[in-house]
Design an enzyme around this catalytic site. Structure first.
Site, short mmCIF file in Angstrom:
data_model
loop_
_atom_site.label_atom_id
_atom_site.label_comp_id
_atom_site.label_asym_id
_atom_site.label_seq_id
_atom_site.Cartn_x
_atom_site.Cartn_y
_atom_site.Cartn_z
N SER A 122 66.96 13.95 97.00
CA SER A 122 66.97 14.58 98.32
C SER A 122 68.25 14.21 99.06
O SER A 122 68.84 15.04 99.76
CB SER A 122 65.75 14.13 99.13
OG SER A 122 64.57 14.53 98.48
N LYS A 157 60.23 5.58 109.16
CA LYS A 157 61.45 6.30 108.77
C LYS A 157 61.56 7.56 109.63
O LYS A 157 60.55 8.18 109.93
CB LYS A 157 61.33 6.78 107.32
CG LYS A 157 61.78 5.80 106.28
CD LYS A 157 61.90 6.58 104.96
CE LYS A 157 61.94 5.68 103.75
NZ LYS A 157 61.85 6.47 102.51
N ARG A 166 64.24 9.15 86.75
CA ARG A 166 65.54 9.77 86.46
C ARG A 166 66.43 8.83 85.65
O ARG A 166 67.11 9.24 84.74
CB ARG A 166 66.26 10.13 87.76
CG ARG A 166 65.75 11.37 88.42
CD ARG A 166 66.17 11.43 89.86
NE ARG A 166 65.54 10.36 90.62
CZ ARG A 166 65.59 10.26 91.93
NH1 ARG A 166 66.26 11.13 92.63
NH2 ARG A 166 64.97 9.27 92.53
N HIS A 207 61.97 17.72 91.84
CA HIS A 207 60.57 17.53 92.23
C HIS A 207 59.72 18.69 91.71
O HIS A 207 58.63 18.48 91.16
CB HIS A 207 60.43 17.51 93.75
CG HIS A 207 61.03 16.34 94.46
ND1 HIS A 207 61.86 16.48 95.55
CD2 HIS A 207 60.92 15.01 94.27
CE1 HIS A 207 62.23 15.29 95.99
NE2 HIS A 207 61.67 14.37 95.22
P1 ADP Z 1 59.95 8.40 97.49
O1 ADP Z 1 60.52 8.18 98.86
O2 ADP Z 1 58.50 8.12 97.36
O3 ADP Z 1 60.76 7.80 96.35
P2 ADP Z 1 60.99 10.99 96.70
O4 ADP Z 1 60.69 12.27 97.37
O5 ADP Z 1 62.41 10.53 96.75
O6 ADP Z 1 59.98 9.99 97.36
O7 ADP Z 1 60.56 11.04 95.17
C1 ADP Z 1 59.23 11.22 94.77
C2 ADP Z 1 59.12 11.02 93.28
O8 ADP Z 1 59.85 12.05 92.60
C3 ADP Z 1 59.70 9.70 92.75
O9 ADP Z 1 58.87 9.25 91.70
C4 ADP Z 1 61.05 10.08 92.22
O10 ADP Z 1 61.47 9.22 91.17
C5 ADP Z 1 60.76 11.47 91.68
N1 ADP Z 1 61.97 12.30 91.63
C6 ADP Z 1 62.87 12.51 92.61
N2 ADP Z 1 63.87 13.31 92.18
C7 ADP Z 1 63.57 13.64 90.89
C8 ADP Z 1 64.22 14.42 89.87
N3 ADP Z 1 65.39 15.01 90.10
N4 ADP Z 1 63.61 14.52 88.66
C9 ADP Z 1 62.45 13.89 88.44
N5 ADP Z 1 61.81 13.12 89.34
C10 ADP Z 1 62.35 13.00 90.55
#
Ligand code: ADP
Length: 165
Positions: free
Chosen positions: A127, A40, A89, A16
C-alpha cells in the site's frame, strides 16, 4: 471451512486482491476484515476502504467484507472463522508475520494462520509503494483495482491542488 483475511488495506492493491481470489478458492467462505486502528491515521477512511474492497471483490460470491478494531482472534471468533489468512512477499514479511501468528495462537490455540505466497509479479507491491507512486503522479493502473486508482488520483490531486476559496 471459513477464513478471515485481516489487514489495513490502505488501500487495497492487486497483491491483496490476488490473495483474496486465491484464498477464496480454497475455503467455503472468506471474510476480509479491515482494521480500524484508532492509533494510526489512515490515508483512506474506513468506509472508503470497505467500499474499495466490496467493489473489487463483487465477482467473488463467497467473499464478505467487514471491519474490526482490537484483536484479530476476537474478530475471527465473532465470525466463526478458524483460519486466519495472511500473505508473504519476502523474508522481511516472514519475521513479522510469524510473530503475529505465534501471538494469535498464544491467545487462542484454536486458530491457525495460513500463509499464501505472493504472486511473483505482485511481490513488490505494498500500500505504501502505491501511495508513493501516486503522490508523484505516476500511473498505478497496474498496481491497484480501478476504483482504488480513481480514489488515489482524487486524493493526491486535491492534496496538491487544494480548492481555492
Ligand atoms: P497489515 O497492516 O495488517 O500488515 P496490509 O494491508 O499491509 O495490512 O497487509 C495485509 C496482508 O496482506 C499481510 O499479510 C501482507 O503480508 C499481505 N500482503 C500485502 N501486500 C501483498 C502482496 N503484494 N502480495 C501478497 N500479500 C500481500
Amino acid at each position: 471451512m471459513k477464513a478471515l483475511y485481516p489487514g489495513s488495506f490502505d488501500p487495497l492493491t492487486l497483491g491483496h486482491l490476488d490473495l483474496i481470489e486465491r484464498g477464496a478458492s480454497l475455503v467455503d467462505e472468506l471474510v476480509v476484515a479491515v482494521l480500524q486502528n484508532p492509533g494510526k491515521s489512515p490515508t483512506f477512511p474506513l468506509e472508503q476502504r470497505l467500499h474499495q474492497i466490496r467493489v473489487s471483490t463483487a465477482h467473488l460470491s463467497n467473499v464478505t467484507v467487514t471491519s474490526f478494531d482490537g484483536l484479530t482472534v476476537e474478530c475471527a471468533r465473532r465470525h466463526r472463522a478458524r483460519l486466519i489468512l495472511r500473505g508473504l512477499r519476502a523474508m522481511s514479511d516472514f519475521e513479522y508475520e510469524l510473530q503475529i501468528a505465534h501471538t494469535n495462537r498464544s491467545l487462542d490455540p484454536d486458530f491457525e494462520t495460513i500463509f499464501l505466497s505472493t504472486a511473483a509479479h505482485y511481490s513488490f507491491l505494498s500500500s505504501s509503494v502505491v501511495k508513493e507512486v501516486a503522490r508523484f503522479g505516476g500511473s498505478v493502473d497496474h498496481m491497484v483495482p480501478p476504483v482504488v486508482a480513481e480514489d488515489l488520483g482524487r486524493f493526491f490531486n486535491s492534496a496538491f491542488h487544494p480548492p481555492s476559496r
